[in-house]
Design a protein around this motif. Structure first.
Motif, PDB file in Angstrom:
ATOM      1  N   ILE A   1      35.128  42.999  39.296  1.00 26.81           N
ATOM      2  CA  ILE A   1      34.443  42.362  40.891  1.00 26.81           C
ATOM      3  C   ILE A   1      33.811  41.202  40.145  1.00 26.81           C
ATOM      4  O   ILE A   1      32.926  41.019  39.500  1.00 26.81           O
ATOM      5  CB  ILE A   1      33.601  43.453  41.588  1.00 26.81           C
ATOM      6  CG1 ILE A   1      34.364  44.721  41.815  1.00 26.81           C
ATOM      7  CG2 ILE A   1      32.951  42.702  42.729  1.00 26.81           C
ATOM      8  CD1 ILE A   1      33.645  45.739  42.303  1.00 26.81           C
ATOM      9  N   VAL A   2      33.975  40.103  41.304  1.00 26.80           N
ATOM     10  CA  VAL A   2      33.229  38.894  40.918  1.00 26.80           C
ATOM     11  C   VAL A   2      32.081  38.774  41.663  1.00 26.80           C
ATOM     12  O   VAL A   2      32.100  39.233  43.030  1.00 26.80           O
ATOM     13  CB  VAL A   2      34.003  37.783  41.121  1.00 26.80           C
ATOM     14  CG1 VAL A   2      33.434  36.360  41.109  1.00 26.80           C
ATOM     15  CG2 VAL A   2      35.317  37.478  40.185  1.00 26.80           C
ATOM     16  N   VAL A   3      30.741  38.615  41.236  1.00 24.09           N
ATOM     17  CA  VAL A   3      29.729  38.311  42.018  1.00 24.09           C
ATOM     18  C   VAL A   3      29.511  36.998  42.407  1.00 24.09           C
ATOM     19  O   VAL A   3      29.206  36.297  41.624  1.00 24.09           O
ATOM     20  CB  VAL A   3      28.606  38.691  41.283  1.00 24.09           C
ATOM     21  CG1 VAL A   3      27.129  38.605  42.110  1.00 24.09           C
ATOM     22  CG2 VAL A   3      28.307  40.386  40.754  1.00 24.09           C
TER      23      VAL A   3
ATOM     24  N   ALA B   1      28.520  35.690  54.443  1.00 25.34           N
ATOM     25  CA  ALA B   1      28.823  36.432  53.344  1.00 25.34           C
ATOM     26  C   ALA B   1      30.459  36.639  53.505  1.00 25.34           C
ATOM     27  O   ALA B   1      31.026  36.528  52.274  1.00 25.34           O
ATOM     28  CB  ALA B   1      28.214  37.894  53.528  1.00 25.34           C
ATOM     29  N   GLN B   2      30.990  36.916  54.523  1.00 22.58           N
ATOM     30  CA  GLN B   2      32.407  36.798  54.597  1.00 22.58           C
ATOM     31  C   GLN B   2      33.208  35.537  54.277  1.00 22.58           C
ATOM     32  O   GLN B   2      33.962  35.487  53.420  1.00 22.58           O
ATOM     33  CB  GLN B   2      32.909  37.187  56.212  1.00 22.58           C
ATOM     34  CG  GLN B   2      32.744  38.571  56.546  1.00 22.58           C
ATOM     35  CD  GLN B   2      32.957  38.808  58.114  1.00 22.58           C
ATOM     36  OE1 GLN B   2      32.852  38.013  58.919  1.00 22.58           O
ATOM     37  NE2 GLN B   2      33.465  39.902  58.442  1.00 22.58           N
ATOM     38  N   LEU B   3      32.732  34.321  54.632  1.00 19.12           N
ATOM     39  CA  LEU B   3      33.180  32.945  54.099  1.00 19.12           C
ATOM     40  C   LEU B   3      33.032  32.985  52.859  1.00 19.12           C
ATOM     41  O   LEU B   3      34.129  32.729  52.035  1.00 19.12           O
ATOM     42  CB  LEU B   3      32.365  31.937  54.668  1.00 19.12           C
ATOM     43  CG  LEU B   3      32.464  31.665  56.214  1.00 19.12           C
ATOM     44  CD1 LEU B   3      31.564  30.565  56.499  1.00 19.12           C
ATOM     45  CD2 LEU B   3      33.847  31.118  56.316  1.00 19.12           C
ATOM     46  N   LYS B   4      32.095  33.292  51.968  1.00 19.77           N
ATOM     47  CA  LYS B   4      31.795  33.362  50.550  1.00 19.77           C
ATOM     48  C   LYS B   4      32.733  34.337  49.983  1.00 19.77           C
ATOM     49  O   LYS B   4      33.606  34.062  48.788  1.00 19.77           O
ATOM     50  CB  LYS B   4      30.450  33.522  49.992  1.00 19.77           C
ATOM     51  CG  LYS B   4      29.572  32.552  50.192  1.00 19.77           C
ATOM     52  CD  LYS B   4      27.986  32.651  49.423  1.00 19.77           C
ATOM     53  CE  LYS B   4      27.220  33.432  50.371  1.00 19.77           C
ATOM     54  NZ  LYS B   4      25.872  33.500  49.973  1.00 19.77           N
ATOM     55  N   ALA B   5      32.768  35.569  50.383  1.00 22.44           N
ATOM     56  CA  ALA B   5      33.502  36.786  49.811  1.00 22.44           C
ATOM     57  C   ALA B   5      35.050  36.274  49.847  1.00 22.44           C
ATOM     58  O   ALA B   5      35.841  36.400  48.928  1.00 22.44           O
ATOM     59  CB  ALA B   5      33.408  38.057  50.281  1.00 22.44           C
TER      60      ALA B   5
ATOM     61  N   GLU C   1      39.862  34.342  46.965  1.00 28.01           N
ATOM     62  CA  GLU C   1      40.881  33.684  46.832  1.00 28.01           C
ATOM     63  C   GLU C   1      41.193  32.842  45.613  1.00 28.01           C
ATOM     64  O   GLU C   1      42.037  32.709  44.773  1.00 28.01           O
ATOM     65  CB  GLU C   1      41.305  32.641  48.171  1.00 28.01           C
ATOM     66  CG  GLU C   1      42.480  31.808  48.161  1.00 28.01           C
ATOM     67  CD  GLU C   1      42.457  31.029  49.369  1.00 28.01           C
ATOM     68  OE1 GLU C   1      43.042  29.617  49.170  1.00 28.01           O
ATOM     69  OE2 GLU C   1      42.101  31.230  50.330  1.00 28.01           O
ATOM     70  N   LYS C   2      39.876  31.970  45.120  1.00 30.90           N
ATOM     71  CA  LYS C   2      39.968  31.183  44.265  1.00 30.90           C
ATOM     72  C   LYS C   2      39.969  31.877  42.719  1.00 30.90           C
ATOM     73  O   LYS C   2      40.626  31.291  41.871  1.00 30.90           O
ATOM     74  CB  LYS C   2      38.517  30.306  43.995  1.00 30.90           C
ATOM     75  CG  LYS C   2      38.180  29.425  45.180  1.00 30.90           C
ATOM     76  CD  LYS C   2      39.018  28.264  45.070  1.00 30.90           C
ATOM     77  CE  LYS C   2      39.183  27.337  46.322  1.00 30.90           C
ATOM     78  NZ  LYS C   2      40.164  26.435  46.255  1.00 30.90           N
ATOM     79  N   THR C   3      39.439  33.025  42.671  1.00 33.15           N
ATOM     80  CA  THR C   3      39.470  33.751  41.278  1.00 33.15           C
ATOM     81  C   THR C   3      40.592  34.891  41.288  1.00 33.15           C
ATOM     82  O   THR C   3      41.080  35.576  40.332  1.00 33.15           O
ATOM     83  CB  THR C   3      38.162  34.572  41.230  1.00 33.15           C
ATOM     84  OG1 THR C   3      38.254  35.719  42.050  1.00 33.15           O
ATOM     85  CG2 THR C   3      36.919  33.666  41.167  1.00 33.15           C
ATOM     86  N   GLY C   4      41.193  35.391  42.378  1.00 33.58           N
ATOM     87  CA  GLY C   4      42.315  36.455  42.527  1.00 33.58           C
ATOM     88  C   GLY C   4      41.765  37.574  42.313  1.00 33.58           C
ATOM     89  O   GLY C   4      42.455  38.688  41.644  1.00 33.58           O
ATOM     90  N   CYS C   5      40.316  38.010  42.063  1.00 34.53           N
ATOM     91  CA  CYS C   5      39.869  39.281  41.898  1.00 34.53           C
ATOM     92  C   CYS C   5      38.984  39.626  43.405  1.00 34.53           C
ATOM     93  O   CYS C   5      38.611  38.918  44.062  1.00 34.53           O
ATOM     94  CB  CYS C   5      38.398  39.054  41.045  1.00 34.53           C
ATOM     95  SG  CYS C   5      39.323  38.517  39.097  1.00 34.53           S
ATOM     96  N   ALA C   6      38.737  41.002  43.364  1.00 31.57           N
ATOM     97  CA  ALA C   6      37.562  41.388  44.294  1.00 31.57           C
ATOM     98  C   ALA C   6      36.409  40.507  44.265  1.00 31.57           C
ATOM     99  O   ALA C   6      35.977  40.420  43.015  1.00 31.57           O
ATOM    100  CB  ALA C   6      37.500  42.765  44.180  1.00 31.57           C
TER     101      ALA C   6
ATOM    102  N   ASP D   1      38.295  42.540  48.887  1.00 29.05           N
ATOM    103  CA  ASP D   1      39.144  43.095  47.726  1.00 29.05           C
ATOM    104  C   ASP D   1      40.465  42.347  47.802  1.00 29.05           C
ATOM    105  O   ASP D   1      40.787  41.375  48.591  1.00 29.05           O
ATOM    106  CB  ASP D   1      39.527  44.591  47.969  1.00 29.05           C
ATOM    107  CG  ASP D   1      40.070  45.304  46.743  1.00 29.05           C
ATOM    108  OD1 ASP D   1      39.974  44.805  45.557  1.00 29.05           O
ATOM    109  OD2 ASP D   1      39.833  46.515  46.556  1.00 29.05           O
ATOM    110  N   ALA D   2      41.154  42.291  46.578  1.00 27.18           N
ATOM    111  CA  ALA D   2      42.221  41.430  46.411  1.00 27.18           C
ATOM    112  C   ALA D   2      43.272  41.822  47.550  1.00 27.18           C
ATOM    113  O   ALA D   2      44.163  41.181  47.792  1.00 27.18           O
ATOM    114  CB  ALA D   2      42.981  41.792  45.001  1.00 27.18           C
ATOM    115  N   ASP D   3      43.440  42.906  48.046  1.00 24.32           N
ATOM    116  CA  ASP D   3      44.519  43.444  48.992  1.00 24.32           C
ATOM    117  C   ASP D   3      43.930  43.035  50.576  1.00 24.32           C
ATOM    118  O   ASP D   3      44.359  43.177  51.593  1.00 24.32           O
ATOM    119  CB  ASP D   3      44.551  44.872  49.089  1.00 24.32           C
ATOM    120  CG  ASP D   3      43.462  45.846  49.289  1.00 24.32           C
ATOM    121  OD1 ASP D   3      42.155  45.138  49.485  1.00 24.32           O
ATOM    122  OD2 ASP D   3      43.435  47.102  49.289  1.00 24.32           O
ATOM    123  N   GLY D   4      42.642  42.265  50.529  1.00 23.72           N
ATOM    124  CA  GLY D   4      42.086  41.863  51.627  1.00 23.72           C
ATOM    125  C   GLY D   4      41.267  42.730  52.376  1.00 23.72           C
ATOM    126  O   GLY D   4      40.607  42.457  53.366  1.00 23.72           O
TER     127      GLY D   4
END
Length: 196
Positions: free
Chosen positions: A4-6, A51-55, A60-65, A126-129
């Motif tokens: 998980i990316v913070v 928070a949604q915009l950032k998450a 998308e940029k990192t490919g991680c949750a 999450d990666a699955d959206g």
């Protein structure tokens, strides 16, 4: 183990999140682990929207949750300001300048203190959206005179019912009563269920 990316560059927030999730089956990364990423645009009118915009942006940029926080201070005598603009209340991302403006605005209103609340919304994309959301709040008062050397942001100006500011508490004490601490506990429970 789930990565998980913070999604914050705020070291104070990173510390609080790492402490809250240390017993979960997750590996926490920060934006620093991904080199020079662009800044997410936070132009929503609500903590949830930002928070949604950032998450979503950093997932998308990192490919991680990705876990993003948006939080701020709402001061009654200032009509709820600084609110979602808390981090850049002075026009820039600068704690000292923001606190200076807070005190100046209280002085303009002739208010030595005012009822206030900190609000926090966390979103995990999450990666699955799929998204998880948690919220927390902390009620107290802001005063023109700061106290304490801990914490960050408006913490030295935010007084709890105990008479102490958030800046006078240890990290563990702050986590137990703060807006972010409450939101993190709710998010940790959801993560435990999802990734156990």
């Amino acid at each position: 183990m789930k990565k998980i990316v913070v999604a914050t560059k705020n070291e104070g927030k990173v510390k609080e999140i790492l402490a809250a999730f240390q017993k979960l089956p997750v590996e926490l990364l920060t934006l620093k682990d991904f080199g020079d990423l662009p800044e997410a645009v936070e132009d929503a009118d609500t903590f949830l929207g930002n928070a949604q915009l950032k998450a979503r942006f950093y997932a998308e940029k990192t490919g991680c949750a990705c876990l993003a926080d948006d939080s701020g201070l709402e001061v009654e005598v200032l009509g709820g300001a600084p609110g979602v603009r808390s981090a850049r209340y002075s026009g820039r991302h600068d704690d000292a300048a923001n606190n200076e403006k807070l005190v100046a605005e209280l002085q303009k209103k002739g208010a030595v203190e005012s009822a206030a609340a900190f609000r926090c919304v966390l979103v995990l994309c999450d990666a699955d959206g799929k998204e998880l959301v948690s919220e927390g709040s902390c009620v107290g008062h802001v005063r023109q005179s700061p106290c304490g050397a801990g914490g960050f942001g408006y913490d030295p100006y935010f007084y709890l019912a105990s008479g102490k500011t958030l800046a006078e508490l240890t990290l563990q004490e702050k986590q137990a009563v703060s807006h972010r601490g409450a939101a993190l506990r709710l998010m940790a429970a959801q993560l435990k269920e999802r990734f156990a």
